[in-house]
Motif scaffolding. Structure first.
Motif, PDB file in Angstrom:
ATOM      1  N   ILE A  64     -14.964  37.550  61.052  1.00 25.97           N
ATOM      2  CA  ILE A  64     -16.043  37.554  60.071  1.00 25.97           C
ATOM      3  C   ILE A  64     -16.171  38.966  59.523  1.00 25.97           C
ATOM      4  O   ILE A  64     -16.366  39.914  60.283  1.00 25.97           O
ATOM      5  N   TYR A  89     -17.834  25.782  57.757  1.00 30.63           N
ATOM      6  CA  TYR A  89     -17.659  26.813  56.733  1.00 30.63           C
ATOM      7  C   TYR A  89     -16.200  26.970  56.321  1.00 30.63           C
ATOM      8  O   TYR A  89     -15.912  27.283  55.173  1.00 30.63           O
ATOM      9  N   LEU A  99     -19.244  30.629  53.026  1.00 28.31           N
ATOM     10  CA  LEU A  99     -19.365  31.732  53.970  1.00 28.31           C
ATOM     11  C   LEU A  99     -20.701  31.634  54.697  1.00 28.31           C
ATOM     12  O   LEU A  99     -21.737  31.409  54.074  1.00 28.31           O
ATOM     13  N   LYS A 116     -16.456  37.681  54.069  1.00 23.89           N
ATOM     14  CA  LYS A 116     -15.125  37.091  54.154  1.00 23.89           C
ATOM     15  C   LYS A 116     -15.000  36.405  55.512  1.00 23.89           C
ATOM     16  O   LYS A 116     -15.554  36.861  56.515  1.00 23.89           O
ATOM     17  N   LEU A 117     -14.289  35.283  55.522  1.00 26.53           N
ATOM     18  CA  LEU A 117     -14.038  34.519  56.743  1.00 26.53           C
ATOM     19  C   LEU A 117     -12.531  34.345  56.874  1.00 26.53           C
ATOM     20  O   LEU A 117     -11.871  33.864  55.947  1.00 26.53           O
ATOM     21  N   ASP A 130     -13.068  34.043  50.732  1.00 29.05           N
ATOM     22  CA  ASP A 130     -14.105  34.941  50.243  1.00 29.05           C
ATOM     23  C   ASP A 130     -14.984  34.165  49.266  1.00 29.05           C
ATOM     24  O   ASP A 130     -14.924  32.937  49.205  1.00 29.05           O
ATOM     25  N   ASN A 131     -15.776  34.834  48.491  1.00 31.35           N
ATOM     26  CA  ASN A 131     -16.738  34.145  47.624  1.00 31.35           C
ATOM     27  C   ASN A 131     -16.093  33.445  46.430  1.00 31.35           C
ATOM     28  O   ASN A 131     -16.724  32.592  45.801  1.00 31.35           O
TER      29      ASN A 131
END
Length: 723
Positions: free
Chosen positions: A266, A627, A645, A651-652, A669-670
């Motif tokens: 994470i 997620y 996320l 960021k994952l 990411d987004n």
């Protein structure tokens, strides 16, 4: 036994694991241990383990994989007296107690103006028979006098569970030799279980530093096994000062390999990273190492309280294995460590004779697995809960569903054909085919007198919707792999699979937990009907999925177990209700994880079982499948749009996802997600393709795929199972 070493050379290796994650997210430290009045609260203490032996730090007992004492209704983990629970009679000015999950090590540091004591405790990954303690005494004041540090010795050589004798005692070691007092079941366990414990005795006069010494290191070795010669060899090897550095460095390196092999990162939320790291650690430390120099031993299952607990009937589920193993803990392990998932399934396969006997006992065919299982595979549910043992039969379907996931993730035909995997699939399906009855009124097949996952439905109900779903899947799976196993599924079985009755309320468009369930007034214990949406992924439209979540949420009691809210998290993420998902995600761990060592409790108020790795497994599923949006079926691996996320994360990253011999890193990411292929199994005959905007492309090593998060990505084997 003692010897001199240079402190920096002994412990320098621990720094290597920090390449992956910062110390803040992997080291859990307090300057005061958790006390309950004047007594150390072992429930809140962490453990060290390696799948063969485990112990709660400073507790009275050590436990060994597969070592149980008691008969069918009283079987529990056999308590081996701890060899690592002494206390220094020392008044420090400063102290710290740290669990490093990246190296599987607990460290105690006590210090005053004159001396520092540093003790490190770990369960060796290199040789799983070993529990090791290093104690380093360092002089801080150069006063030229001898330092003596006395200890309170808590040595015990007796056990309520094991008939121990002191077979040897000298300056080098003590040997305890014994057998458990009672067999679990006379049919499947013919005699008491042997255990041998070699350990280093504590110095009678305390820990010492001579006037000319600035530092001294003491080594304490414990070696435990069911075979005396093996326990002795490991003890002698580890007690040799020439091997001490090697054992420590190998242990840390092997833990480093575990985190390199698979982990979740994470970016932007260190506190959530700590939760994820500790959840994985507490599960992995109860499983066999990925790599070890010890001989392979049969794995005897995961208990909700881990390998480190369960020494009494009624305490932390006595070390028994339930559906928790396959439904809650297993899925998060499978995608990162498929070899360990296979070990978990090997436990059920090893006890197949008991499962067959259990089916015959109740008048059915195939394999019927017990609700609570320990050493022999007979049902060891304690007296007072025999209705649960009799009726909570969905566990057989849960085990079959875990086999389905393993096959989907690995395509392991060898396991199906020559390692009894095909037998597991077929015989569990055969049980369900013999278990159903046909209703002329409903024109459907029914499964009567069962208990659903919701144990508040005791004593029994008809047509548990969850039970019927896993039963149907079980038969379908046997058919899907029949061209590999050569075990033909009768057409009658398939008729059952596709014509089972599912209780459903047409007015509210909601699945009913069982026949006659009251959607307005019934309180339930935990997630049940909502499990149809995930992990089962039973076909339904979004309206029904939403209704299931909304109706069952307020009916679930607040004292329910932790993993329930993880499933609600996944469900609301599917429906793109991010606020609801976030609410349940935080609820899934914030009230169940206790400081300072992130110990999981079963329920918020009265704790229940600890360390409740069932809850940890559910929480990790919310991260990976919620997620992360990952979905695994027999036909494909899919990343569902749009992945999201959690919390404040930027960021994952899933490092080391395994799918049909490939190794993938998934970054979210987004705006985009990226898949990096960093390994392909050249021996895998089933090449992979990925699908993007209805086009197909070969998946090759070192390829990087980047797509907007609203894109659906599918990876499929070119060749798969039967039609």
């Amino acid at each position: 036994m003692l010897f001199l070493v240079i402190l920096s050379s002994l412990f320098v290796v621990v720094r290597t694991v920090q390449n992956h994650q910062t110390g803040f997210t992997t080291i859990f430290t307090t300057n005061r241990l958790p006390w309950n009045g004047s007594v150390l609260d072992y429930r809140m203490m962490p453990y060290v383990g390696n799948g063969h032996v485990a112990t709660v730090v400073f507790s009275d007992f050590i436990y060994m994989n597969g070592l149980y004492n008691g008969d069918n209704g009283t079987s529990h983990r056999a308590r081996i007296p701890s060899t690592l629970n002494w206390q220094f009679l020392f008044h420090p000015s400063t102290s710290s107690f740290s669990l490093n999950v990246s190296s599987g090590t607990f460290t105690e540091i006590l210090e005053n103006d004159e001396v520092r004591i540093e003790q490190r405790i770990f369960a060796s990954q290199e040789y799983t028979e070993l529990l090791i303690s290093h104690v380093v005494i360092t002089r801080l004041a150069l006063n030229g006098r001898k330092i003596v540090l006395p200890t309170r010795i808590n040595e015990q050589v007796t056990s309520d569970d094991i008939d121990f004798v002191v077979a040897a005692r000298n300056e080098q070691y003590v040997l305890l030799s014994g057998k458990t007092r009672q067999v679990e079941n006379n049919q499947f366990q013919l005699e008491q279980l042997p255990v041998f414990v070699y350990y280093t005795p504590l110095p009678v006069n305390g820990f010492e530093l001579d006037p000319q010494e600035t530092s001294r290191t003491y080594l304490f070795v414990t070696s435990i096994d069911s075979e005396q010669e093996r326990a002795k060899r490991r003890f002698e090897y580890a007690s040799n000062e020439r091997h001490s550095d090697q054992i420590w460095s190998s242990h840390v390196s092997l833990w480093n390999d575990v985190w390199s092999n698979g982990r979740v990162e994470i970016v932007g939320d260190d506190e959530l990273q700590r939760q994820i790291n500790s959840a994985f650690y507490y599960i992995l430390s109860s499983l066999p190492p990925l790599s070890t120099r010890s001989e392979h031993k049969q794995f005897y299952g995961l208990s909700p309280g881990s390998l480190s607990r369960g020494g009494l009937v009624g305490e932390d589920y006595a070390g028994h294995s339930f559906w928790d193993t396959e439904t809650w803990i297993y899925p998060s392990i499978l995608l990162f460590y498929p070899n360990l998932a296979k070990e978990m399934l090997s436990y059920r396969i090893a006890l197949r004779d008991s499962a067959a006997d259990n089916a015959r006992l109740f008048g059915y065919e195939g394999w019927r697995y017990p609700w609570e299982s320990a050493r022999t595979g007979v049902d060891v549910t304690p007296d007072g809960y025999l209705d649960i043992a009799t009726y909570q039969q969905h566990i057989t379907g849960d085990i079959s569903f875990a086999a389905r996931q393993y096959i989907a993730a690995t395509g392991d035909r060898k396991w199906l054909m020559s390692e009894y995997g095909g037998d597991l699939v077929y015989e569990t399906a055969r049980f369900w085919a013999s278990r159903v009855v046909y209703s002329n009124e409903k024109k459907k097949y029914e499964i009567l007198t069962v208990l659903p996952p919701d144990e508040d439905a005791r004593p029994f109900k008809n047509n548990s919707v969850f039970t019927n779903a896993v039963a149907s899947y079980s038969i379908q799976l046997a058919h899907r792999v029949s061209c590999i196993t050569k075990k033909v599924v009768p057409q009658h079985w398939l008729d059952i699979a596709f014509n089972l009755y599912f209780p459903f309320d047409n007015a509210t468009q909601t699945h009913l937990e069982y026949d006659g369930f009251d959607l307005k007034n019934t309180i339930i214990k935990q997630a049940d009907a909502v499990l149809l949406g995930f992990p089962l992924m039973w076909p339904m439209n979004k309206e029904v999925r939403r209704n299931d979540l909304l109706f069952y949420e307020p009916l679930t009691r607040a004292s329910g177990p932790a993993m329930t809210w993880s499933m609600h998290t996944i469900g609301f993420l599917e429906l793109n209700d991010l606020d609801k998902a976030q609410q349940f995600f935080r609820r899934a761990y914030e009230t169940y994880v206790q400081p300072p060592y992130n110990i999981w409790t079963e329920i918020p108020e009265s704790l229940g079982a600890v360390n409740f790795i069932t809850g940890a497994g559910g929480f990790l599923q919310a991260v990976i499948f919620g997620y992360g949006g990952i979905r695994l079926t027999l036909d494909q691996l899919e990343v569902m749009p749009p992945p999201r996320l959690p919390n404040q994360a930027e960021k994952l990253i899933f490092h080391g996802l395994k799918y049909h011999g490939s190794i993938l890193d998934l970054t979210i990411d987004n705006q985009n997600y990226h898949i990096d292929v960093r390994g392909m199994d050249n021996n895998n005959s089933m090449s992979l393709v990925y699908e993007y905007e209805q086009e197909h492309f070969p998946l090759t090593n070192n390829i990087r795929l980047s797509y907007p998060i609203n894109t659906r990505l599918v990876i499929r084997p070119l060749m798969h199972f039967c039609a």
